[in-house]
Design a protein around this motif. Structure first.
Motif, PDB file in Angstrom:
ATOM      1  N   GLY A  47       0.791  -1.219   0.000  1.00 39.28           N
ATOM      2  CA  GLY A  47       0.000   0.000   0.000  1.00 39.28           C
ATOM      3  C   GLY A  47       0.820   1.264   0.000  1.00 39.28           C
ATOM      4  N   SER A  70      -9.011   0.284  -1.453  1.00 35.01           N
ATOM      5  CA  SER A  70      -8.411  -0.672  -0.514  1.00 35.01           C
ATOM      6  C   SER A  70      -8.795  -0.173   0.874  1.00 35.01           C
ATOM      7  CB  SER A  70      -6.882  -0.722  -0.680  1.00 35.01           C
ATOM      8  OG  SER A  70      -6.288   0.505  -0.304  1.00 35.01           O
ATOM      9  N   THR A 100     -12.494  -1.401   1.944  1.00 38.27           N
ATOM     10  CA  THR A 100     -12.508  -1.523   0.487  1.00 38.27           C
ATOM     11  C   THR A 100     -13.943  -1.501  -0.033  1.00 38.27           C
ATOM     12  OG1 THR A 100     -10.503  -2.848   0.581  1.00 38.27           O
ATOM     13  CG2 THR A 100     -11.781  -2.971  -1.453  1.00 38.27           C
ATOM     14  N   CYS A 118      -3.234   3.320   3.260  1.00 38.73           N
ATOM     15  CA  CYS A 118      -4.066   2.457   2.415  1.00 38.73           C
ATOM     16  C   CYS A 118      -3.347   1.124   2.240  1.00 38.73           C
ATOM     17  CB  CYS A 118      -4.299   3.096   1.053  1.00 38.73           C
ATOM     18  SG  CYS A 118      -5.166   4.682   1.145  1.00 38.73           S
ATOM     19  N   THR A 119      -4.094   0.032   2.365  1.00 38.01           N
ATOM     20  CA  THR A 119      -3.481  -1.288   2.231  1.00 38.01           C
ATOM     21  C   THR A 119      -3.167  -1.639   0.785  1.00 38.01           C
ATOM     22  OG1 THR A 119      -5.662  -2.333   2.171  1.00 38.01           O
ATOM     23  CG2 THR A 119      -4.584  -2.146   4.337  1.00 38.01           C
ATOM     24  N   GLY A 120      -3.630  -0.833  -0.148  1.00 39.22           N
ATOM     25  CA  GLY A 120      -3.369  -1.006  -1.586  1.00 39.22           C
ATOM     26  C   GLY A 120      -3.437   0.359  -2.226  1.00 39.22           C
TER      27      GLY A 120
END
Length: 136
Positions: A47, A70, A100, A118-120
């Motif tokens: 992320g 995400s 998400t 953000c994880t992505g």
């Protein structure tokens, strides 16, 4: 083993938020959103973490609308979010999770700084508008 990364955020420059918000964050050539990217590991399937500084003009509200691409973790560090009347509702130290796919939004009536992780991919920005506060 992967090495850790240390960054002194005060040494990083604030950059215009156009990369996140496009031209929507400009008002008469003045940038209303600023970003300090702390880490960006999206190229490794991870992320991004950044500081976000929103600076609405006096007497106006920034109205943000987005969809989380995400899981988005937001910690308010300075200022906060307000309601449509300009009354502050979230304060420094508050935490917000936008999972998400979650469509979300908020109003910012005074300068605010948040740590966003953000994880992505970061949010898809659907709206970044300036409004007059509603007065009751």
């Amino acid at each position: 083993m992967t090495k850790g990364v240390f960054r002194r955020s005060a040494a990083l420059e604030w950059e215009p938020g156009g990369g996140l918000f496009g031209g929507k964050s400009l008002l008469d050539g003045r940038e209303l959103a600023w970003v300090k990217v702390l880490s960006d590991r999206r190229g490794d399937g991870e992320g991004i973490a950044y500081l976000l500084n929103l600076r609405p003009p006096a007497g106006r509200l920034i109205n943000l609308v987005a969809t989380a691409r995400s899981d988005e973790h937001v910690w308010l560090l300075e200022g906060g979010y307000c309601d449509r009347n300009g009354v502050q509702r979230n304060f420094p130290g508050d935490y917000i999770l936008n999972p998400t796919g979650h469509r979300h939004g908020g109003f910012v009536g005074a300068e605010a700084v948040a740590l966003v992780v953000c994880t992505g991919e970061p949010d898809e920005i659907l709206g970044f508008d300036l409004l007059e506060p509603e007065r009751k």
